[in-house]
Design a protein around this motif. Structure first.
Motif, PDB file in Angstrom:
ATOM      1  N   SER A   1       1.045  -1.379   0.039  1.00 57.28           N
ATOM      2  CA  SER A   1       0.137   0.047  -0.020  1.00 57.28           C
ATOM      3  C   SER A   1       0.716   1.360  -0.095  1.00 57.28           C
TER       4      SER A   1
ATOM      5  N   CYS B   1      -3.035  -4.736  -7.995  1.00 58.03           N
ATOM      6  CA  CYS B   1      -3.679  -4.048  -7.152  1.00 58.03           C
ATOM      7  C   CYS B   1      -3.002  -3.215  -5.860  1.00 58.03           C
TER       8      CYS B   1
ATOM      9  N   ARG C   1      -3.972  -6.006   3.657  1.00 52.22           N
ATOM     10  CA  ARG C   1      -5.046  -5.392   2.326  1.00 52.22           C
ATOM     11  C   ARG C   1      -5.359  -6.689   1.502  1.00 52.22           C
ATOM     12  N   GLN C   2      -4.409  -7.523   1.430  1.00 57.32           N
ATOM     13  CA  GLN C   2      -4.980  -8.893   0.507  1.00 57.32           C
ATOM     14  C   GLN C   2      -5.643  -9.774   1.555  1.00 57.32           C
TER      15      GLN C   2
ATOM     16  N   ASP D   1      -7.622  -9.139   3.649  1.00 61.50           N
ATOM     17  CA  ASP D   1      -9.031  -8.486   3.926  1.00 61.50           C
ATOM     18  C   ASP D   1      -9.801  -8.700   2.694  1.00 61.50           C
ATOM     19  N   GLU D   2      -9.281  -9.015   1.629  1.00 64.74           N
ATOM     20  CA  GLU D   2     -10.335  -9.230   0.556  1.00 64.74           C
ATOM     21  C   GLU D   2     -10.474 -10.642   0.280  1.00 64.74           C
TER      22      GLU D   2
ATOM     23  N   GLN E   1     -12.178 -12.509  -2.208  1.00 62.94           N
ATOM     24  CA  GLN E   1     -12.015 -13.001  -3.380  1.00 62.94           C
ATOM     25  C   GLN E   1     -10.685 -13.249  -3.789  1.00 62.94           C
ATOM     26  N   ARG E   2      -9.587 -12.814  -2.828  1.00 59.03           N
ATOM     27  CA  ARG E   2      -8.319 -13.141  -3.014  1.00 59.03           C
ATOM     28  C   ARG E   2      -7.891 -14.696  -2.705  1.00 59.03           C
TER      29      ARG E   2
ATOM     30  N   GLY F   1     -13.979 -17.467   0.339  1.00 58.39           N
ATOM     31  CA  GLY F   1     -13.552 -17.042  -0.853  1.00 58.39           C
ATOM     32  C   GLY F   1     -13.212 -18.244  -1.831  1.00 58.39           C
TER      33      GLY F   1
ATOM     34  N   THR G   1      -2.230 -11.705  -9.818  1.00 62.00           N
ATOM     35  CA  THR G   1      -3.567 -12.196 -10.353  1.00 62.00           C
ATOM     36  C   THR G   1      -3.692 -12.344 -11.820  1.00 62.00           C
TER      37      THR G   1
END
Length: 304
Positions: free
Chosen positions: A30, A55, A105-106, A108-109, A111-112, A120, A128
């Protein structure tokens, strides 16, 4: 959600960014560490930020946009840092930071596919754009091959039992399903740690070839450092940390011959000094505000 850089103050103190310096953040994420380095190296310091996660590069670009051309961001693996530095015309750099492993961040997502707490797909790719995912390991690899990576990369003592259960329960489609199968195989684990932690760690590391990347990047990072330049590496589990520790110890010695060898024949000379013999760990206060930091270990070396 705010994502706090792990061991931020310690990294800044150890790297000692200065005006006109050139720096590499090989896992820019980030942009937290990168922002601190650019602030401390103003007005002319420059930073090359690399990340294989597209991302992350986009997020870092927004974080660092106020620094203009002083921040150079590339979607590349840190293993390519030597080629990238050369392409920029930078002869050497004054500091390098590598924050290994998974970012908040990864995680918390959903879909990752990195989290055992969020539903997920079985993805787990940092990059990706790559095709190989955790789904292929879980649903297509042999039981023996799965057990091998669980044991070697996750240091999972019940690897055979878990691998057998995964094969028996195929097809496995989600992270929640995977986590439940692993949890059912284990009667107990370390207090405060999810029973599927080591399995998810091993799968993620296998998908992203993390151990090979660390082994490959260490000599490259050392080669592009200027004399007096510093390499700071944050590891989050013992396997990564051991690799860094052994490399730093080896490169800080003048001779690598066996102890029984009376005369040195290896010709090796120390290339670094270890800034800290023992890893720097987060304070209780940092762990309270940034849960991810609890297992972090920072090692720093200075180029001779």
């Amino acid at each position: 959600m705010q994502h706090i850089p792990v061991l931020y103050k310690e990294v800044m103190r150890c790297l000692e960014p200065h005006a006109s310096g050139k720096y590499v953040d090989g896992t820019v994420g980030s942009g937290g560490h990168a922002k601190g380095i650019l602030q401390s190296s103003g007005p002319n310091g420059m930073l090359l930020g690399l990340d294989i996660d597209p991302c992350a590069v986009n997020v870092a670009r927004r974080t660092l946009e106020t620094f203009g051309e002083r921040a150079i961001l590339k979607k590349l693996s840190y293993v390519e840092m030597d080629k990238c530095v050369s392409a920029l015309g930078w002869y050497k750099v004054d500091g390098i930071i590598l924050d290994l492993g998974l970012s908040s961040r990864q995680l918390d997502e959903p879909q990752r596919g990195f989290s055992f707490n969020l539903e997920g797909p079985l993805d787990m790719r940092f990059d990706t754009t790559e095709e190989f995912m955790a789904d292929e390991i879980v649903n297509k690899w042999s039981q023996n091959k799965i057990a091998k990576i669980l044991y070697e990369l996750g240091e999972e003592k019940q690897s055979n039992r878990i691998a057998r259960a995964l094969v028996d329960e195929r097809p496995i489609e989600t992270t929640a399903q995977l986590a439940q199968i692993v949890s059912n195989c284990k009667r107990h684990g370390k207090v405060g740690r999810h029973l599927a932690t080591k399995t998810f760690q091993a799968l993620r590391m296998a998908v992203n070839k993390e151990i090979d990347n660390i082994i490959n990047v260490l000599p490259k990072a050392l080669d592009i450092l200027a004399p007096g330049g510093r390499l700071a590496i944050i590891a989050f589990h013992s396997l990564e940390d051991r690799l860094v520790k052994r490399f730093f110890r080896q490169e800080s010695q003048d001779c690598l011959c066996p102890t029984e060898q009376i005369t040195c024949v290896c010709g090796h000379h120390a290339t670094i000094t270890r800034v800290n013999r023992r890893p720097i760990r987060p304070t209780d206060r940092e762990i309270t505000t940034n849960r991810r930091s609890r297992s972090a270990r920072l090692r720093v070396a200075e180029k001779i």
